[in-house]
Design an enzyme around this catalytic site. Structure first.
Site, short mmCIF file in Angstrom:
data_model
loop_
_atom_site.label_atom_id
_atom_site.label_comp_id
_atom_site.label_asym_id
_atom_site.label_seq_id
_atom_site.Cartn_x
_atom_site.Cartn_y
_atom_site.Cartn_z
N LYS A 132 -49.25 32.02 -18.20
CA LYS A 132 -50.00 30.83 -17.79
C LYS A 132 -49.41 29.60 -18.49
CE LYS A 132 -54.93 29.73 -17.27
NZ LYS A 132 -56.29 30.19 -17.45
N LYS A 186 -49.56 35.21 -21.46
CA LYS A 186 -50.40 35.57 -20.31
C LYS A 186 -49.74 35.16 -19.00
CE LYS A 186 -54.19 33.43 -21.98
NZ LYS A 186 -55.54 32.82 -21.92
N1 CTP Z 1 -65.65 27.78 -16.09
C1 CTP Z 1 -66.90 27.55 -15.49
N2 CTP Z 1 -66.96 26.85 -14.30
C2 CTP Z 1 -65.82 26.41 -13.72
C3 CTP Z 1 -64.56 26.64 -14.31
C4 CTP Z 1 -64.51 27.34 -15.52
O1 CTP Z 1 -67.94 27.93 -16.02
N3 CTP Z 1 -65.92 25.78 -12.56
C5 CTP Z 1 -65.60 28.56 -17.32
C6 CTP Z 1 -64.82 29.86 -17.15
O2 CTP Z 1 -65.64 30.85 -16.58
C7 CTP Z 1 -64.41 30.17 -18.58
C8 CTP Z 1 -64.22 28.76 -19.18
O3 CTP Z 1 -64.87 27.83 -18.30
O4 CTP Z 1 -65.46 30.83 -19.27
C9 CTP Z 1 -62.77 28.39 -19.35
O5 CTP Z 1 -62.17 28.53 -18.09
P1 CTP Z 1 -60.68 28.09 -17.76
O6 CTP Z 1 -59.94 29.27 -17.22
O7 CTP Z 1 -60.08 27.34 -18.88
O8 CTP Z 1 -60.98 27.04 -16.56
P2 CTP Z 1 -60.70 27.19 -15.03
O9 CTP Z 1 -61.10 25.92 -14.36
O10 CTP Z 1 -61.32 28.46 -14.50
O11 CTP Z 1 -59.10 27.31 -15.00
P3 CTP Z 1 -58.13 28.14 -14.06
O12 CTP Z 1 -58.30 27.63 -12.66
O13 CTP Z 1 -56.75 27.86 -14.63
O14 CTP Z 1 -58.54 29.60 -14.23
#
Ligand code: CTP
Length: 135
Positions: free
Chosen positions: A46, A44
Site C-alpha cells: 500500500k 502491505k
Molecule cells: N473508516 C470508516 N469509515 C470510512 C473509511 C474508513 O470508519 N468511510 C475506518 C476504517 O474502517 C478503519 C479506519 O477508518 O478502521 C482507517 O481506515 P483507512 O483504511 O485508513 O481508510 P479508508 O478510507 O478505508 O482507506 P482505503 O480506501 O485506502 O482502505
C-alpha cells in the site's frame, strides 16, 4: 479510566475517519490511534499519498485523539494493549472478525464504516477529475 485503541493508515484524512474517532472517543476517556508507518504500508503493498509524519500531524490535530503511536507491524497489537492499558480495541467493520483473538486482553469492537467515503474513492475521483496531459 477507559482507554480505546484503533489503527489505520488515515491517508487523505476524511470525514469517515473523523466520525470513527468521534464515536470511539464517546466510548471512553482516552483514544490512542496507531498510524501505519510508510515502511509497514510498503510491506502491505500500500502506498499512501501523504507521508507517515504528515498523516500523524493530521490525526494528532483531531480533537478526539489523545495520543498517536506508530503501527510498524501486524503483531504489535497485543503488546500495545498491555503497554497502554487498553480496555477497548476497535476498528471499522471492514475488519470484522480479524481481531477477535485480541478479546483475551480487552473488549474488541467493530464499528460500522461511514458509507460513501474512503481514501480509495477520493483518489479515484480526483484522478478522474485531473485534466489530461497534452504533449
Ligand atoms: N473508516 C470508516 N469509515 C470510512 C473509511 C474508513 O470508519 N468511510 C475506518 C476504517 O474502517 C478503519 C479506519 O477508518 O478502521 C482507517 O481506515 P483507512 O483504511 O485508513 O481508510 P479508508 O478510507 O478505508 O482507506 P482505503 O480506501 O485506502 O482502505
Amino acid at each position: 479510566m477507559t482507554t480505546i485503541l484503533t489503527y489505520g493508515t488515515f491517508d487523505l484524512f476524511h470525514f469517515g475517519h473523523v466520525r470513527l474517532f468521534a464515536r470511539l472517543a464517546g466510548k471512553g476517556d482516552r483514544l490512542i490511534v496507531g498510524v501505519s508507518t510508510d515502511a509497514f504500508n510498503a510491506r502491505k503493498g500500500k502506498a499512501a499519498f501523504f507521508s507517515y509524519q504528515q498523516r500523524v500531524e493530521m490525526v494528532r490535530a483531531c480533537r478526539y485523539v489523545d495520543q498517536v503511536i506508530p503501527e510498524r507491524h501486524w503483531d504489535q497489537k497485543a503488546d500495545d494493549i498491555l503497554k497502554y492499558g487498553v480496555d477497548i480495541f476497535a476498528m471499522g467493520d471492514d475488519w470484522r472478525g480479524h481481531f477477535d483473538h485480541l478479546g483475551v486482553h480487552c473488549r474488541v469492537l467493530y464499528l460500522p464504516r461511514t458509507e460513501t467515503v474512503s481514501t480509495t474513492s477520493i483518489k479515484s475521483s480526483l484522478a478522474g477529475a485531473l485534466p489530461v496531459e497534452h504533449g
